[in-house]
Write a protein that holds these residues in place. Structure first.
Motif, PDB file in Angstrom:
ATOM      1  N   VAL A 162       0.859  -1.314  -0.177  1.00  0.00           N
ATOM      2  CA  VAL A 162       0.106   0.055   0.064  1.00  0.00           C
ATOM      3  C   VAL A 162       0.839   1.188   0.092  1.00  0.00           C
ATOM      4  O   VAL A 162       1.795   1.095   0.718  1.00  0.00           O
ATOM      5  N   ALA A 163       0.563   2.252  -0.727  1.00  0.00           N
ATOM      6  CA  ALA A 163       1.316   3.480  -0.946  1.00  0.00           C
ATOM      7  C   ALA A 163       0.942   4.412   0.178  1.00  0.00           C
ATOM      8  O   ALA A 163       0.365   5.347   0.164  1.00  0.00           O
ATOM      9  N   MET A 164       1.378   4.054   1.423  1.00  0.00           N
ATOM     10  CA  MET A 164       1.200   4.602   2.764  1.00  0.00           C
ATOM     11  C   MET A 164       2.201   4.490   3.594  1.00  0.00           C
ATOM     12  O   MET A 164       2.821   3.420   3.746  1.00  0.00           O
ATOM     13  N   SER A 165       2.749   5.546   4.335  1.00  0.00           N
ATOM     14  CA  SER A 165       4.114   5.498   4.994  1.00  0.00           C
ATOM     15  C   SER A 165       3.584   4.787   6.380  1.00  0.00           C
ATOM     16  O   SER A 165       2.404   4.398   6.718  1.00  0.00           O
ATOM     17  N   PRO A 166       4.605   3.717   6.884  1.00  0.00           N
ATOM     18  CA  PRO A 166       4.282   2.928   7.998  1.00  0.00           C
ATOM     19  C   PRO A 166       3.790   3.798   9.183  1.00  0.00           C
ATOM     20  O   PRO A 166       2.835   3.346  10.034  1.00  0.00           O
ATOM     21  N   VAL A 167       4.241   5.045   9.477  1.00  0.00           N
ATOM     22  CA  VAL A 167       3.636   6.009  10.492  1.00  0.00           C
ATOM     23  C   VAL A 167       2.096   6.116  10.180  1.00  0.00           C
ATOM     24  O   VAL A 167       1.309   6.208  11.184  1.00  0.00           O
ATOM     25  N   ALA A 168       2.133   6.425   8.921  1.00  0.00           N
ATOM     26  CA  ALA A 168       0.138   6.702   8.687  1.00  0.00           C
ATOM     27  C   ALA A 168      -0.248   5.407   8.917  1.00  0.00           C
ATOM     28  O   ALA A 168      -1.538   5.575   9.643  1.00  0.00           O
ATOM     29  N   LEU A 169       0.078   4.199   8.656  1.00  0.00           N
ATOM     30  CA  LEU A 169      -0.702   3.165   8.956  1.00  0.00           C
ATOM     31  C   LEU A 169      -1.017   2.638  10.557  1.00  0.00           C
ATOM     32  O   LEU A 169      -1.729   2.383  11.060  1.00  0.00           O
ATOM     33  N   ARG A 170       0.323   3.109  11.096  1.00  0.00           N
ATOM     34  CA  ARG A 170       0.388   2.982  12.658  1.00  0.00           C
ATOM     35  C   ARG A 170      -0.955   3.967  13.104  1.00  0.00           C
ATOM     36  O   ARG A 170      -1.609   3.577  14.369  1.00  0.00           O
ATOM     37  N   ALA A 171      -0.981   5.186  12.630  1.00  0.00           N
ATOM     38  CA  ALA A 171      -1.832   6.145  13.082  1.00  0.00           C
ATOM     39  C   ALA A 171      -3.288   5.819  12.686  1.00  0.00           C
ATOM     40  O   ALA A 171      -4.002   5.795  13.764  1.00  0.00           O
ATOM     41  N   VAL A 172      -3.533   4.832  11.712  1.00  0.00           N
ATOM     42  CA  VAL A 172      -4.863   4.263  11.414  1.00  0.00           C
ATOM     43  C   VAL A 172      -5.355   3.437  12.343  1.00  0.00           C
ATOM     44  O   VAL A 172      -6.393   3.294  12.989  1.00  0.00           O
ATOM     45  N   MET A 173      -4.444   2.657  12.950  1.00  0.00           N
ATOM     46  CA  MET A 173      -4.345   1.506  13.813  1.00  0.00           C
ATOM     47  C   MET A 173      -4.556   2.340  15.363  1.00  0.00           C
ATOM     48  O   MET A 173      -5.467   1.726  16.137  1.00  0.00           O
ATOM     49  N   SER A 174      -4.048   3.296  15.433  1.00  0.00           N
ATOM     50  CA  SER A 174      -4.334   4.098  16.769  1.00  0.00           C
ATOM     51  C   SER A 174      -5.530   4.718  16.897  1.00  0.00           C
ATOM     52  O   SER A 174      -6.218   4.811  18.041  1.00  0.00           O
ATOM     53  N   ALA A 175      -6.256   5.012  15.658  1.00  0.00           N
ATOM     54  CA  ALA A 175      -7.594   5.595  15.512  1.00  0.00           C
ATOM     55  C   ALA A 175      -8.550   4.585  16.303  1.00  0.00           C
ATOM     56  O   ALA A 175      -9.676   4.895  16.699  1.00  0.00           O
ATOM     57  N   LEU A 176      -8.367   3.260  15.915  1.00  0.00           N
ATOM     58  CA  LEU A 176      -9.110   2.225  16.504  1.00  0.00           C
ATOM     59  C   LEU A 176      -9.169   2.243  17.588  1.00  0.00           C
ATOM     60  O   LEU A 176     -10.385   2.266  18.658  1.00  0.00           O
ATOM     61  N   ARG A 177      -8.059   2.438  18.472  1.00  0.00           N
ATOM     62  CA  ARG A 177      -8.100   2.282  19.967  1.00  0.00           C
ATOM     63  C   ARG A 177      -8.740   3.564  20.517  1.00  0.00           C
ATOM     64  O   ARG A 177      -9.172   3.642  21.542  1.00  0.00           O
ATOM     65  N   THR A 178      -8.428   4.670  19.749  1.00  0.00           N
ATOM     66  CA  THR A 178      -9.294   5.909  20.325  1.00  0.00           C
ATOM     67  C   THR A 178     -10.548   5.651  20.222  1.00  0.00           C
ATOM     68  O   THR A 178     -11.450   5.949  21.314  1.00  0.00           O
ATOM     69  N   VAL A 179     -11.437   5.034  19.200  1.00  0.00           N
ATOM     70  CA  VAL A 179     -12.646   4.811  19.158  1.00  0.00           C
ATOM     71  C   VAL A 179     -13.185   4.086  20.270  1.00  0.00           C
ATOM     72  O   VAL A 179     -14.319   4.145  20.807  1.00  0.00           O
ATOM     73  N   GLN A 180     -12.250   2.896  20.552  1.00  0.00           N
ATOM     74  CA  GLN A 180     -12.891   1.903  21.552  1.00  0.00           C
ATOM     75  C   GLN A 180     -12.545   2.679  22.948  1.00  0.00           C
ATOM     76  O   GLN A 180     -13.657   2.396  23.751  1.00  0.00           O
ATOM     77  N   MET A 181     -11.599   3.532  23.090  1.00  0.00           N
ATOM     78  CA  MET A 181     -11.601   4.032  24.390  1.00  0.00           C
ATOM     79  C   MET A 181     -12.830   5.043  24.534  1.00  0.00           C
ATOM     80  O   MET A 181     -13.416   5.002  25.957  1.00  0.00           O
ATOM     81  N   ALA A 182     -13.106   5.904  23.640  1.00  0.00           N
ATOM     82  CA  ALA A 182     -14.320   6.715  23.448  1.00  0.00           C
ATOM     83  C   ALA A 182     -15.371   5.806  24.229  1.00  0.00           C
ATOM     84  O   ALA A 182     -16.308   6.476  24.892  1.00  0.00           O
ATOM     85  N   GLY A 183     -15.799   4.748  23.515  1.00  0.00           N
ATOM     86  CA  GLY A 183     -16.890   3.928  23.790  1.00  0.00           C
ATOM     87  C   GLY A 183     -16.862   3.468  25.445  1.00  0.00           C
ATOM     88  O   GLY A 183     -17.963   3.496  26.011  1.00  0.00           O
ATOM     89  N   ALA A 184     -15.661   2.974  25.800  1.00  0.00           N
ATOM     90  CA  ALA A 184     -15.694   2.322  27.254  1.00  0.00           C
ATOM     91  C   ALA A 184     -15.696   3.471  28.146  1.00  0.00           C
ATOM     92  O   ALA A 184     -16.298   3.392  29.302  1.00  0.00           O
TER      93      ALA A 184
END
Length: 334
Positions: A162-184
């Motif tokens: 994928v034409a995406m930098s590693p840090v961008a993909l790590r940020a995508v994965m961190s967004a998932l945790r942010t959503v989960q924390m908001a719900g909890a």
């Protein structure tokens, strides 16, 4: 944005996940979520999804987190999105993204396959693995959710990229945790409010005591901040293709940082308010707070994203470019 679709997704998710939290991985519940199409919600209709907006697709993830449901729903959602970006098609069954050789894999032993990520020049390489059961070294996070290590096998050449930098993909994965924390955190705040209205001390509800009211007000503030942070991360994800990484990465980093701070405060206040009952096996508080302690450190801890934002801010200051960090406390990253 179709508000009726968003409401329908929320209603479906709440019916599916309500009362199913605090347990381990439930194959029957996963099958129900898969039958509803939730893990493929980010994909277009031509790729087997619903073509939902990011807000609609991440809504079930937030609901599942609020119900303390132990499913790799968000992980599979992102794995399918990344696979579609690389032209690999739809991935059936529970799937998760994992960086090659460096970290535990969420729900590893329950996964049908793993999308192994590797850093390449100008992008990220993807390899689809089908690990046998004996290749998993069992482990758990603070909440008891599976975080298994994949025993090293022969290196596998990337099958796609994928034409995406590693840090961008790590940020995508961190967004998932942010959503989960908001719900909890929202669920924790609601639980504390109900408890303080029902529990009495010295002839009146706990919620009538000024000290408790002060704590609940602080908790509500952190819950609102985490919700805004999650909404901001999801909105940035929605525009990733059009606005690029330059906007998305610092936005997702700031959101994860603020939500992690809220998670720490929310868990602390909740257990102070509840006292010993909050730690008992029968009470539903600790499955939420233990997940908060886990998610705040996964896919980039507070210190890691704070360091990134500090470097990012310094670079942009030197270049004369200083976009506003909407949801980030600048004192925290200075």
């Amino acid at each position: 944005m179709d508000s009726s679709t968003y409401s329908m997704v929320l209603e479906t998710s709440e019916k599916l996940f309500a009362g199913r939290g605090g347990e381990g991985f439930d194959p029957a519940l996963w099958s129900a979520a898969e039958e509803a199409g939730l893990p493929l919600a980010l994909l277009s209709e031509e790729h087997g999804g619903f073509g939902f907006s990011a807000r609609e697709a991440f809504a079930p993830v937030r609901v599942a987190a609020a119900c303390a449901v132990a499913l790799p729903l968000g992980e599979t959602l992102l794995a399918n999105w990344v696979a579609s970006q690389a032209g690999l098609g739809t991935l059936d069954g529970p799937v998760a993204l994992a960086w090659s050789g460096v970290e535990a894999v969420p729900f590893g032993r329950h996964l049908r396959r793993v999308v192994c990520l590797s850093e390449l020049d100008g992008g990220v390489g993807l390899s689809l693995l089908h690990p046998a059961a004996e290749l998993w070294h069992p482990g758990t996070n603070h909440a008891g959710e599976e975080r298994d290590m994949l025993i090293a096998t022969e290196p596998v050449a990337p099958q796609a990229r994928v034409a995406m930098s590693p840090v961008a993909l790590r940020a995508v994965m961190s967004a998932l945790r942010t959503v989960q924390m908001a719900g909890a955190i929202e669920a924790v705040a609601d639980m504390c409010l109900r408890y303080c209205n029902e529990r009495e001390q010295f002839g009146r509800p706990l919620g009538k005591f000024q000290a408790i009211q002060h704590q609940l007000a602080i908790l509500a503030t952190h819950s609102c901040a985490a919700t805004v942070a999650a909404d901001m991360a999801v909105a940035a994800f929605e525009t990733l293709a059009t606005q690029g990484e330059e906007v998305f990465i610092p936005t997702a980093a700031a959101a994860k940082l603020r939500a992690a701070e809220a998670a720490t405060a929310a868990a602390s206040i909740a257990h102070q308010v509840h006292g010993a009952i909050g730690f008992s096996e029968e009470y539903p508080l600790h499955p939420l707070t233990r997940r908060l302690w886990s998610w705040r450190d996964e896919d980039g801890s507070e210190s890691q994203w704070a360091a990134y934002l500090a470097n990012w801010a310094q670079t942009h200051s030197e270049r004369g470019l200083w976009p506003a960090l909407t949801a980030c406390d600048l004192a925290k990253v200075a």
